[in-house]
Design an enzyme around this catalytic site. Sequence first.
Site, PDB file in Angstrom:
ATOM      1  N   GLU A   1      -7.134  -7.169  -6.202  1.00  0.00           N
ATOM      2  CA  GLU A   1      -7.576  -7.109  -4.914  1.00  0.00           C
ATOM      3  C   GLU A   1      -8.765  -8.275  -4.544  1.00  0.00           C
ATOM      4  O   GLU A   1      -9.135  -8.291  -3.463  1.00  0.00           O
ATOM      5  CB  GLU A   1      -8.569  -5.694  -4.830  1.00  0.00           C
ATOM      6  CG  GLU A   1      -8.734  -5.029  -3.431  1.00  0.00           C
ATOM      7  CD  GLU A   1      -7.231  -4.510  -3.018  1.00  0.00           C
ATOM      8  OE1 GLU A   1      -6.867  -5.449  -1.776  1.00  0.00           O
ATOM      9  OE2 GLU A   1      -6.749  -3.738  -3.476  1.00  0.00           O
TER      10      GLU A   1
ATOM     11  N   THR B   1      -3.917   1.551  -2.558  1.00  0.00           N
ATOM     12  CA  THR B   1      -3.304   0.345  -2.607  1.00  0.00           C
ATOM     13  C   THR B   1      -3.799  -0.188  -3.923  1.00  0.00           C
ATOM     14  O   THR B   1      -4.873   0.195  -4.575  1.00  0.00           O
ATOM     15  CB  THR B   1      -4.003  -0.669  -1.595  1.00  0.00           C
ATOM     16  OG1 THR B   1      -3.266  -2.066  -1.938  1.00  0.00           O
ATOM     17  CG2 THR B   1      -5.305  -0.960  -1.660  1.00  0.00           C
TER      18      THR B   1
ATOM     19  N   THR C   1       0.713  -1.159   0.049  1.00  0.00           N
ATOM     20  CA  THR C   1       0.066  -0.043  -0.026  1.00  0.00           C
ATOM     21  C   THR C   1       0.945   1.177  -0.006  1.00  0.00           C
ATOM     22  O   THR C   1       2.111   1.170   0.087  1.00  0.00           O
ATOM     23  CB  THR C   1      -0.805   0.007   1.128  1.00  0.00           C
ATOM     24  OG1 THR C   1      -0.059  -0.585   2.280  1.00  0.00           O
ATOM     25  CG2 THR C   1      -2.227  -0.836   1.008  1.00  0.00           C
TER      26      THR C   1
ATOM     27  N   GLY D   1       0.266  -3.839   4.120  1.00  0.00           N
ATOM     28  CA  GLY D   1      -0.483  -4.958   4.189  1.00  0.00           C
ATOM     29  C   GLY D   1      -1.304  -5.348   5.564  1.00  0.00           C
ATOM     30  O   GLY D   1      -1.295  -4.421   6.039  1.00  0.00           O
TER      31      GLY D   1
ATOM     32  N   SER E   1      -6.960  -4.311   5.753  1.00  0.00           N
ATOM     33  CA  SER E   1      -6.282  -3.955   7.040  1.00  0.00           C
ATOM     34  C   SER E   1      -5.928  -2.604   7.199  1.00  0.00           C
ATOM     35  O   SER E   1      -5.326  -2.195   8.111  1.00  0.00           O
ATOM     36  CB  SER E   1      -4.796  -4.630   6.942  1.00  0.00           C
ATOM     37  OG  SER E   1      -5.135  -6.238   7.145  1.00  0.00           O
TER      38      SER E   1
ATOM     39  N   ASN F   1      -2.905  -3.777  -3.848  1.00  0.00           N
ATOM     40  CA  ASN F   1      -2.594  -4.779  -3.228  1.00  0.00           C
ATOM     41  C   ASN F   1      -1.113  -5.395  -3.431  1.00  0.00           C
ATOM     42  O   ASN F   1      -0.402  -4.840  -2.932  1.00  0.00           O
ATOM     43  CB  ASN F   1      -3.584  -5.857  -3.527  1.00  0.00           C
ATOM     44  CG  ASN F   1      -3.900  -7.273  -2.526  1.00  0.00           C
ATOM     45  OD1 ASN F   1      -3.331  -6.801  -1.301  1.00  0.00           O
ATOM     46  ND2 ASN F   1      -4.337  -8.092  -2.909  1.00  0.00           N
TER      47      ASN F   1
ATOM     48  N   ASP G   1      -8.070 -10.359  -1.545  1.00  0.00           N
ATOM     49  CA  ASP G   1      -8.160 -10.080  -0.259  1.00  0.00           C
ATOM     50  C   ASP G   1      -9.700 -10.558   0.132  1.00  0.00           C
ATOM     51  O   ASP G   1      -9.963 -10.724   1.406  1.00  0.00           O
ATOM     52  CB  ASP G   1      -8.314  -8.390  -0.057  1.00  0.00           C
ATOM     53  CG  ASP G   1      -6.984  -7.848  -0.025  1.00  0.00           C
ATOM     54  OD1 ASP G   1      -6.206  -8.824   0.086  1.00  0.00           O
ATOM     55  OD2 ASP G   1      -6.923  -6.798   0.531  1.00  0.00           O
TER      56      ASP G   1
END
Length: 578
Positions: free
Chosen positions: A420, A399, A381, A473, A452, A401, A423
Site C-alpha cells: 500500500e 485490498t 481489490t 484499482g 480510489s 493493492n 499509493d
Amino acid sequence: MISTYFPFLWPTILFHLFLILAPSSSLDNLNGHTKHRREVIVAHHGVVATDDGRCSKIGMDVLRAGGHAVDASVAAALCLGVVSPASSGLGGGAFMLIRLASGKAQAFDMRETAPMKAYKNMYASNASLKTSGILSVAVPGELAGLHKAWEQHGKLPWERLVKPAEVLARRGFKISPYLHMQMEKAKSGILADNGLQSIFTSNGELLQLGDICRNKKLAKSLKAISKYGLKAFYNGSIGFQLVKDVQKAGGILTIKDLQRYAVKVRDPISANIRGLKVMGMPPPSSGGATMILMLNILAQYGVPSDVSGPLGIHRQIEALKHSFAVRINLGDPEFVNVSKVLSDMLSHNFAQTLKKAIYDNMTFDAGHYGGRWNQIHDHGTSHVSIIDHDRNAVSMTNTVNAYFGAKVLSPSTGIILNNEMDDFSIPSNGDKNTPPPAPANFIRPGKRPLSSMAPTIVLKDEKLKAVIGASGGAMIIAGTAEVFLNHFFRGMDPFSSVMAPRVYHQLIPNTVYYENWTTVIGDHFEIPTEIRTSLQKKGHVLESLAGGTICQFVVQELESGKLVGISDPRKGGFPAGF
C-alpha cells in the site's frame, strides 16, 4: 427482452450493445429472472454479493443464522482473504460503509498506514522499492476494522464468523479461474518469494486451475484470531511473528506500528442527486467524492436521453476527467486540510461550473481540466455488498493493492502483505508532459494513502434503495459510477447495468480505455464500434482493455421489498440470498 426496459433510450446502439454481451445467455425481463445466469439472485430476506460465490454463501449462512449485515461482511471478507488472496486479506486494509435500518450511517476507515519509520523521501534512491517488496508494506488495518464494526453491530459470536475462513485455509480450496489468471500474471513474484512459493506452487510450478490450495499457517493464524480476537494480531503472537518476518527481510514494520494502529469511524459523505441520496466514503478515500462530483455534472443533462448513446458516453468521460483533476487534491484529513476541496466536490454549483467546460464536439488535453498534479494508479481489490433481513446495509471494499500485494508472504503466519505504500505520491520533478506529484499525498509516518475505493449506498426518500461498489484499482470510480448511471439515469435493469461494457479514464494518461475482452467464464465485453468511432471523431485516444472493474450490486424494490443481487461475471463470482 431487455429492450422493453428502455424504449426511450438510443435503441439501435443499446440493443446491439447488450446483444453482444451475452451471446450464450437468455435475458428475460428482470422481475425476477435471468435464465442460466447464476450471477443474478432474487431474494426477500437478505443478499450477499461478493467476488467469489463461496464467500457469498458463507455470508448468506451468517444471515440465515440471525446475523447482522456486519456479521456477514466479516465472514465474507475473511473468506475472500483465503480464496481470493491476490486481492485482499489480513495483510491489507478496507473501507466499510454501513447504513443501519434505523437510518444511522457510519464510515469505517481501516486503511493501511505508513510505518513510523517511513518518511517522505524514503524511495528517492530507488522508486521501484515503493511498488513491491518488503519496503512497500504499510501497517495492515482490515482486521482491526472488521472487529470494531462487529463490536458495535455484530449479533453472532466472533468465533462463528472467523471459523469458515479458517476451515477453508486448513482443508484447502479449489483455485478459481480468476485466481489462476492472477497467479499467472504474478508468476515471477510468486516464484521469487519463498512464502508464496510454499502455498501456490508444487514441484517448482504454479498450481493449476482446480487444484487444491492450502495455507495451514494462515489457518493457524485465523484460529488464534477466532479465539483471542484483535490481541493476537496487533499485540500478540501473530503480530510478533509477522514483524519478525518483515524485519528479517529488511522491512521497517515494528510491533509498535501494529499496537498504534487505530480504526477511524467517520461520517459518510452524501449528496442528493435527482431525488436520490448517494452516500460514500470520505477521504482518504477519493472514490465517494469523485463519483458524486461526476454524477452531479451529469445530472444537469436531460435523463435518460442526454446521457445515453455515443454523445452520452462522451459527456460521461468528460465529467470523469474533470472529477479526476480535482480528486488528486485530496489526502488523509488527519494530515492535510481537504475541507475546501471536499466541499467543492460535493457542491452542485461547482459541478455546474465544470459542466460549462464540457464541449459536445471535442475533448482536450489534461491541462484543460485544471489538474495540477499527477495521478496515483492504485491496484486490485475485492468488494462486498450486503443487505440483511432488517435492511441494514454494508458496502465494503478490501485490498492488498497489487496482485498478491508486496509479493511477500509472511512464512510464520501465512499472511500476504500489502504494498500500500505504492499509493502514496513521492517527490519528483516530473517533466513537461507530466504534472508533478501531489503534496497532499506525500508519505508521513502514520498517514493513510489516497484511495480510489468507492463503497456506495443509495437511498430513495430515506429508504434503502441500493448497495454498490467495485474492485479494480483506479478504475473503481468509473466502474461504480457507470453501473449507477446505467440503472438510475439510463433506466436499465440491475443485471443489464452490470453487464454493460465500460469505458475508463484517469485524466493522465489522456486515454480512454474501453473493455474488449473475454472473461474467465467466457462472457465477451466490448464497446460497440459505433461508440468508439464517435469518440475518436471528437479527439479521444482509445485503447482496448482486456480487464476492468468487478461490481457487486444489490437493489431493493421499494414497493415489494424484494432484493435483486448481482455479482459481476467478469470475475466469475455469484451472489447468495434467501
